[in-house]
Design a protein around this motif. Structure first.
Motif, mmCIF file in Angstrom:
data_model
loop_
_atom_site.group_PDB
_atom_site.id
_atom_site.type_symbol
_atom_site.label_atom_id
_atom_site.label_comp_id
_atom_site.label_asym_id
_atom_site.label_seq_id
_atom_site.Cartn_x
_atom_site.Cartn_y
_atom_site.Cartn_z
ATOM 1 N N ALA A 116 37.081 51.809 54.982
ATOM 2 C CA ALA A 116 35.897 52.642 55.233
ATOM 3 C C ALA A 116 34.800 52.439 54.199
ATOM 4 C CB ALA A 116 36.298 54.118 55.264
ATOM 5 N N GLU A 164 30.915 52.796 54.795
ATOM 6 C CA GLU A 164 30.248 53.984 54.249
ATOM 7 C C GLU A 164 29.077 53.581 53.362
ATOM 8 O OE1 GLU A 164 34.069 57.022 53.989
ATOM 9 O OE2 GLU A 164 33.675 55.595 52.377
ATOM 10 N N ILE A 218 26.146 52.385 55.559
ATOM 11 C CA ILE A 218 25.510 53.495 56.292
ATOM 12 C C ILE A 218 24.728 54.382 55.329
ATOM 13 C CG2 ILE A 218 25.933 55.565 57.658
ATOM 14 C CD1 ILE A 218 28.384 54.182 58.824
ATOM 15 N N LEU A 219 25.355 54.691 54.188
ATOM 16 C CA LEU A 219 24.697 55.596 53.244
ATOM 17 C C LEU A 219 23.439 54.970 52.656
ATOM 18 C CD1 LEU A 219 25.232 58.440 52.296
ATOM 19 C CD2 LEU A 219 26.336 57.526 50.265
ATOM 20 N N PHE A 225 37.887 56.409 63.446
ATOM 21 C CA PHE A 225 37.405 55.836 62.191
ATOM 22 C C PHE A 225 35.956 56.261 61.926
ATOM 23 C CE2 PHE A 225 35.339 52.269 59.950
ATOM 24 C CZ PHE A 225 36.098 52.245 58.795
ATOM 25 N N VAL A 277 34.126 58.427 58.877
ATOM 26 C CA VAL A 277 33.114 57.808 58.008
ATOM 27 C C VAL A 277 31.758 58.535 58.095
ATOM 28 C CG1 VAL A 277 31.719 55.719 57.768
ATOM 29 C CG2 VAL A 277 34.197 55.539 57.979
ATOM 30 N N LEU A 278 31.359 58.915 59.287
ATOM 31 C CA LEU A 278 29.994 59.415 59.481
ATOM 32 C C LEU A 278 29.672 60.750 58.784
ATOM 33 C CD1 LEU A 278 29.225 58.385 63.177
ATOM 34 C CD2 LEU A 278 28.495 57.291 61.065
ATOM 35 N N GLY A 301 30.464 61.903 55.946
ATOM 36 C CA GLY A 301 30.142 61.724 54.526
ATOM 37 C C GLY A 301 28.937 60.831 54.294
#
Lengths: 296, 169
Positions: A54, A58, A61-62, B12, B16-17, B19
């Motif tokens: 992940a 992550e 995306i962040l 999944f 993830v989304l 956070g």
């Protein structure tokens, strides 16, 4: 009957079993939660794998989300951005003001340095301590020609200390507070300077320089300073007027002005020399206070 | 298998989304519970055993992903699946408004259970905090139904998420 009994018994057993199962399941979960609470460490390879999978996603995306949010922040928080804008404009104005003030101080420092190198050199002045000062105010009334300087008794300034500029005499201190000093200009009618005129022959002619400024006469064509002489005194246009050092206030040999015009009195016994000051009082910004009273 | 893989991928994403993307779209610190929303959707469109298995499995995965209080989400999402099955058998799932209400209620129960289990685990959450989180997450999940339910329902009914019996494969 058997079937019913078997069914009833079977059902009872199943319900009890389910209840027992649920009880132990709950108990197990509570124990598990206790054992894996915050700050507890336990082997979690599955969690590690999921985290490893992940974390790159992550991260992308962040970072993309943060970038989009940053780029569109003005849309989402318009009020906040507007407030920040106002605050920033205020800061910019303040900093611009401070910047200008610092530049002025640097320029003033440069002018003090030029003054120190001297447009004129008077050995009489060298024995006195001098303090540079900035003009912070001019007399708001039309009755006197005075300046206010940003130096006062805290800097060792005292009443009757002469004030000079790069080209010559400015005036004398007439009142002092801890942080400011008021200077009466030599152009004011209240100020008189014991002076001498040094002609081309080098012989001095002594007299009193009088300011001509009185209410309503400032803009007359006769100039701001005048000096009375006997008819026989040799005073010519272009002669330099210096302090004589006799009055007890001003040290000797400080330039005052140049003779601009000489006129005979109506009686024919005296003549008046109109003197053009060397110092441009209107554009004066910095001066030196010569500590003749308390700062030898 | 394809259905399983897609659901696993969606699981999944739901981990993830919150956070990342929803951290940026947080509403006074409140984020949606996407895993819970996914379990509700799965329970709405699956048979009881499958729904319970997904609830328990998704909960366990979330517990391990979070790395603490293992069992909290396993139990919660199992109960969420169970409650969804119960309500779904009585409410007409094609009704959009009822689905929104169902998600709101089930999420609220699930979040309350998490709060209750948190007490059991020794966490010191105030009643005000719990109320705020329960209400906030429930509203957020219910709002997300408006965006997500039409396409996921269509997918469960006709698309890649449609359950195929063995004789159909």
């Amino acid at each position: 009957m058997w079937k019913l009994g078997e069914s009833t018994v079977g059902r009872r057993v199943n319900l009890t079993g389910i209840a027992v199962l649920v009880f132990f399941l709950l108990l197990g979960i509570l124990v598990s939660m206790r054992l894996t609470g915050l700050g507890r460490t336990f082997p979690n390879p599955v969690g590690g794998v999921i985290q490893r999978l992940a974390s790159p996603v992550e991260n992308v995306i962040l970072s993309v989300g943060n970038r989009i949010k940053r780029d569109t922040r003005a849309l989402w928080s318009f009020d906040q951005v507007e407030k920040e804008n106002v605050a920033l404009r205020r800061d910019v104005n303040k900093l611009t003001g401070e910047n200008l003030s610092l530049k002025e101080q640097i320029l003033a420092g440069m002018r003090y340095a030029a003054l120190d190198q001297g447009e004129f050199r008077s050995p009489a002045l060298d024995k006195y301590a001098k303090v540079g000062a900035t003009i912070i105010d001019r007399n708001p009334t039309a009755w006197y020609q005075t300046l206010t300087l940003n130096r006062g008794s805290a800097d060792g300034v005292a009443v009757n200390d002469p004030v000079i500029a790069n080209l010559g005499l400015v005036g004398k201190v007439v009142s002092v507070t801890a942080k400011t000093a008021e200077v009466l200009l030599i152009t004011d009618g209240q100020g008189q300077v014991s002076a001498l005129v040094r002609g081309s022959s080098g012989n001095p002619t002594f007299g009193i320089v009088q300011g001509t400024y009185k209410a309503g006469s400032r803009l007359t064509s006769t100039g701001h300073l005048e000096m009375l002489f006997r008819r026989a005194d040799k005073v010519n246009v272009g002669d330099l007027v210096l302090t004589s050092g006799l009055g007890g206030v001003y040290p000797v040999d400080i330039p005052v002005g140049k003779v601009q015009e000489v006129q005979l009195d109506k009686t024919g016994l005296l003549k008046t020399a109109y003197i053009d000051p060397l110092v441009n009082f209107d554009s004066l910004e910095e001066v030196y206070i010569v500590k003749t009273v308390g700062g030898k | 298998m394809r259905r399983f893989l897609i659901l696993a991928f969606l699981l999944f994403l739901t981990l993830v989304l919150p956070g990342t993307l929803f951290h940026l779209l947080a509403w006074s610190g409140i984020k949606p519970d996407l895993t819970m929303l996914l379990v509700i959707y799965i329970a709405q469109h699956s048979r009881p055993a499958s729904a319970l298995a997904w609830g328990l499995g998704a909960g366990l995965v979330e517990d391990l992903y979070l790395g603490h209080f293992v069992g909290m989400y396993s139990l919660t999402l199992t109960v969420v699946a169970l409650l969804t099955l119960y309500l779904n058998s009585r409410w007409y799932r094609e009704n959009f408004i009822l689905t929104v209400l169902l998600v709101f209620l089930v999420t609220a129960v699930g979040q309350l259970l998490i709060g209750f289990l948190g007490f059991g685990a020794g966490l010191s959450w105030s009643a005000g905090d719990i109320f705020r989180v329960v209400l906030g997450v429930s509203v957020y999940n219910a709002v997300l139904v408006l965006v997500t339910y039409p396409w996921i329902h269509r997918s469960f009914m006709q698309g890649w998420l449609r359950y195929q019996a063995k004789y159909e494969r």
